[in-house]
Design an enzyme around this catalytic site. Structure first.
Site, PDB file in Angstrom:
ATOM      1  N   CYS A 162      10.078 -11.104 -11.484  1.00 41.55           N
ATOM      2  CA  CYS A 162       9.560 -12.415 -11.878  1.00 41.55           C
ATOM      3  C   CYS A 162       9.882 -12.734 -13.335  1.00 41.55           C
ATOM      4  CB  CYS A 162       8.042 -12.469 -11.700  1.00 41.55           C
ATOM      5  SG  CYS A 162       7.433 -11.823 -10.144  1.00 41.55           S
ATOM      6  N   ASP A 163       9.740 -11.743 -14.199  1.00 41.11           N
ATOM      7  CA  ASP A 163       9.701 -12.030 -15.642  1.00 41.11           C
ATOM      8  C   ASP A 163      10.821 -11.417 -16.474  1.00 41.11           C
ATOM      9  OD1 ASP A 163       7.334 -13.425 -15.185  1.00 41.11           O
ATOM     10  OD2 ASP A 163       6.100 -11.643 -15.475  1.00 41.11           O
ATOM     11  N   CYS A 187       5.596  -7.638 -12.988  1.00 36.14           N
ATOM     12  CA  CYS A 187       6.683  -7.964 -12.070  1.00 36.14           C
ATOM     13  C   CYS A 187       7.989  -8.199 -12.822  1.00 36.14           C
ATOM     14  CB  CYS A 187       6.314  -9.207 -11.241  1.00 36.14           C
ATOM     15  SG  CYS A 187       7.599  -9.711 -10.083  1.00 36.14           S
TER      16      CYS A 187
END
Length: 323
Positions: free
Chosen positions: A148-149, A145
């Protein structure tokens, strides 16, 4: 002997546990069948249990570890009366109400539970490369992701595996942070839409590695590089980098509902309009099991709230009409 419940929630990620918070506050005494720890596809807590730092969930200024966030969700739902069963649903019968659910032996004569309303929050799993060190380094440089990261890879060299729109979206997003993004694809051309291909190919930070596949991820406590095989020559080379993003697709955990709930061709559950209603009255779906677009903890939590409210109102309507 079958245990009867007003509301049963299958799944315990952000969607399932938010549904539990709302349903328990509505005095519906929900039971959450949360999955099994040994199962990566529907383990208790969902995909966030495989995530390290979560910095984009509102309310946590300094960020929070994924497992810690899910423990907080779980305890909050328990505070209002949610009960949990750490098991996996093996079979459902949605042909009549109350709905029947089996835990354990799917061929048992009697179902384990009966439910007036059912909330499906079984989530989805990211398709992985199935490499020896991939799972060990998930959350330590291996990610599924970018949203997300990506922030954690500022100024670094990273790679994205895939050739579809989602892979190119990940690569383009990651250029906001990384110095260089190498897109690795098995073929000599991409499957992505032409407009996405042009954007990626025109971007100065994105390089392409064609006819190639990742055969190993290297690193002790975090990713330090990958080994790539050229599929035409068979030659393997090592690349030093700090992150590997796997973007080869997602698979919703919907096998349990095949032939009973309407699904997209990709397996995601269909919901009606902007609601969480499925084609079976009294069955509601929320989170990544029906969302192939956003796939974020916050959107899953939001749809879990919607499912609980939809279920509560549906139950009230049933009672008012004498059903």
């Amino acid at each position: 002997m079958t245990e009867s419940r007003q509301v049963i929630i299958i799944g315990s990620g952000p969607a399932g546990l938010t549904a539990a918070i709302y349903a328990s506050r509505a005095q519906l005494s929900p039971l959450v069948i949360e999955g099994e720890p040994s199962s990566t596809s529907d383990q208790p807590g969902g995909q966030l249990m495989l995530t390290t730092e979560v910095e984009n969930f509102p309310g946590f200024v300094e960020g929070i570890m994924g497992p810690d966030l899910m423990v907080a969700f779980r305890e909050q739902a328990a505070r209002f009366g949610t009960e949990y069963v750490t098991s996996k649903v093996s079979r459902v019968d949605l042909s009549s109400r109350p709905f029947r659910l089996w835990v354990g032996d799917p061929d048992a004569a009697e179902p384990t539970y009966a439910a007036e309303a059912l909330i499906v929050a079984t989530g989805a799993k990211s398709l992985m490369l199935n490499l020896p060190n991939e799972e060990r380094l998930l959350g330590y440089g291996v990610s599924t992701c970018a949203t997300c990261d990506g922030f954690f890879f500022r100024g670094m060299d990273i790679a994205v595996v895939g050739g579809g729109d989602s892979a190119l979206e990940e690569a383009l997003f990651l250029t906001k942070f990384a110095d260089k993004v190498t897109l690795i694809h098995r073929r000599g051309e991409l499957r992505a839409s032409k407009v996405m291909q042009k954007r990626a190919m025109d971007h100065p930070k994105i390089e392409f590695l064609w006819h190639s596949t990742v055969v190993d991820v290297m690193g002790d406590t975090k990713v330090s590089g990958i080994r790539v095989r050229n599929l035409e020559s068979g030659v393997e080379t090592d690349m030093a980098l700090s992150g590997l993003f796997v973007a080869i697709g997602h698979q919703p955990n919907t096998a349990l509902f095949e032939g009973q709930l309407d699904m997209e061709s990709t397996g995601y559950l269909r919901t009606v309009g902007t609601t969480t209603y499925t084609n079976v009255e009294g069955v509601f779906a929320c989170g990544d099991v029906q969302d192939h677009r956003y796939r974020q903890a916050i959107t899953a939590a939001g749809s879990g709230c919607m499912a609980a409210i939809d279920a509560e109102r549906w139950i009230e309507d049933q009672a008012a009409s004498g059903h």
